[in-house]
Design a protein around this motif. Structure first.
Motif, PDB file in Angstrom:
ATOM      1  N   ASP A 142      61.457  32.352  33.850  1.00 32.15           N
ATOM      2  CA  ASP A 142      60.012  32.233  33.626  1.00 32.15           C
ATOM      3  C   ASP A 142      59.345  33.599  33.721  1.00 32.15           C
ATOM      4  N   ARG A 143      58.902  34.118  32.586  1.00 35.61           N
ATOM      5  CA  ARG A 143      58.265  35.439  32.561  1.00 35.61           C
ATOM      6  C   ARG A 143      56.978  35.432  33.387  1.00 35.61           C
ATOM      7  N   LEU A 144      56.245  34.331  33.344  1.00 37.21           N
ATOM      8  CA  LEU A 144      55.007  34.256  34.102  1.00 37.21           C
ATOM      9  C   LEU A 144      55.298  34.231  35.602  1.00 37.21           C
ATOM     10  N   ARG A 167      42.446  34.760  25.379  1.00 37.21           N
ATOM     11  CA  ARG A 167      43.003  35.056  26.701  1.00 37.21           C
ATOM     12  C   ARG A 167      42.440  34.111  27.746  1.00 37.21           C
ATOM     13  N   LYS A 168      41.141  33.836  27.658  1.00 36.69           N
ATOM     14  CA  LYS A 168      40.493  32.934  28.610  1.00 36.69           C
ATOM     15  C   LYS A 168      41.105  31.536  28.523  1.00 36.69           C
ATOM     16  N   ALA A 210      47.149  27.959  31.943  1.00 35.47           N
ATOM     17  CA  ALA A 210      48.219  28.323  32.880  1.00 35.47           C
ATOM     18  C   ALA A 210      47.767  28.220  34.336  1.00 35.47           C
ATOM     19  N   GLY A 211      46.447  28.073  34.541  1.00 35.53           N
ATOM     20  CA  GLY A 211      45.927  27.961  35.903  1.00 35.53           C
ATOM     21  C   GLY A 211      45.873  29.274  36.654  1.00 35.53           C
ATOM     22  N   VAL A 212      45.864  30.386  35.916  1.00 32.08           N
ATOM     23  CA  VAL A 212      45.853  31.711  36.536  1.00 32.08           C
ATOM     24  C   VAL A 212      44.414  32.159  36.784  1.00 32.08           C
ATOM     25  N   PRO A 213      44.075  32.509  38.019  1.00 27.61           N
ATOM     26  CA  PRO A 213      42.693  32.902  38.332  1.00 27.61           C
ATOM     27  C   PRO A 213      42.372  34.312  37.849  1.00 27.61           C
ATOM     28  N   ILE A 257      51.426  35.466  30.298  1.00 29.28           N
ATOM     29  CA  ILE A 257      50.912  34.151  29.899  1.00 29.28           C
ATOM     30  C   ILE A 257      51.133  33.933  28.410  1.00 29.28           C
ATOM     31  N   ARG A 258      50.864  34.960  27.640  1.00 28.67           N
ATOM     32  CA  ARG A 258      51.055  34.859  26.190  1.00 28.67           C
ATOM     33  C   ARG A 258      52.527  34.630  25.847  1.00 28.67           C
TER      34      ARG A 258
END
Length: 241
Positions: free
Chosen positions: A135-137, A222-223, A229-232, A181-182
């Motif tokens: 998983d890259r993320l 991006r937003k 992804a749930g990333v803050p 994420i991308r």
């Protein structure tokens, strides 16, 4: 040698390759340069910020040659380190500390609390993704957590906390997360999201020049991917959000 010794080298290498945009093995001179930074005690997040700033400056130039060596970033890393050393002066002087904080956009304790919350959110998300193979993320989250912990401690103990430098570091972390994420989204998903965003922007296209349209679309993309992804967000602009 401990894990932190190796992570110092690998994090700098990964940052340089990511910003350069093409995979390029570091030369023996580059590795020697990194080792000199490590031996002199240049904090990892300071070196990373110097590399990010070097590429930001490079990318802003209209005519430019490609960056082929880490030596290109040497001057900026040194400048960032010098400023970091200056920020440590008087780190235990409470009177000076209060005077410096008066010029900051937010009190130190508010910023530190915000960084702590961000760390908690990232750590929770990282735990959720630990079962995902290759998983890259997840990898980017792990690296971000390590760097953000160092950044938080540095800001918390600095004699002269610098919100501008902090924001530069946070922007670099967000850039790394956005790219990861991308990578975990299929191209079909990204294309579908972009088409939907284009549809939303269609009524405004004639009022925007091409550059503004592309930038707005990219920001919205991006937003959307970040929210999925749930990333803050980490930027101080979202401190009161």
């Amino acid at each position: 040698m401990d894990v932190n010794y190796f992570s110092y080298f690998s994090e700098i290498e990964d940052t340089f390759i990511r910003r350069r945009g093409k995979h390029l093995l570091l030369s023996p001179i580059d590795w020697a340069l990194i080792e000199s930074w490590k031996e002199r005690g240049i904090p990892l997040h300071v070196a990373v910020r110097g590399i990010e700033h070097s590429f930001d400056s490079h990318d802003s130039k209209k005519r430019k040659r490609s960056v082929k060596t880490l030596l290109y970033c040497q001057e900026e890393v040194e400048a960032q380190y010098a400023e970091w050393l200056q920020s440590r002066v008087g780190s235990h002087d409470k009177t000076q500390e209060a005077e410096v904080e008066d010029s900051s956009p937010f009190p130190r304790d508010v910023v530190v609390a915000y960084l702590s919350r961000s760390l908690g959110q990232l750590q929770k998300l990282h735990e959720q993704r630990r079962q995902t193979p290759e998983d890259r993320l997840g990898e980017a989250l792990s690296r971000t957590i390590t760097l953000l912990q160092e950044i938080k401690t540095d800001y918390e103990t600095a004699g002269q906390p610098d919100a501008r430098k902090l924001e530069e570091s946070l922007t670099g972390l967000e850039r790394m997360l956005d790219e990861a994420i991308r990578d975990v989204h299929a191209e079909t998903e990204i294309a579908a999201a972009r088409a939907d965003i284009d549809s939303q922007l269609k009524p405004y296209i004639r009022h925007m020049d091409k550059a503004a349209f592309v930038e707005t679309r990219d920001n919205l993309l991006r937003k959307r991917l970040r929210e999925q992804a749930g990333v803050p967000r980490l930027s101080l602009f979202f401190l009161q959000a």
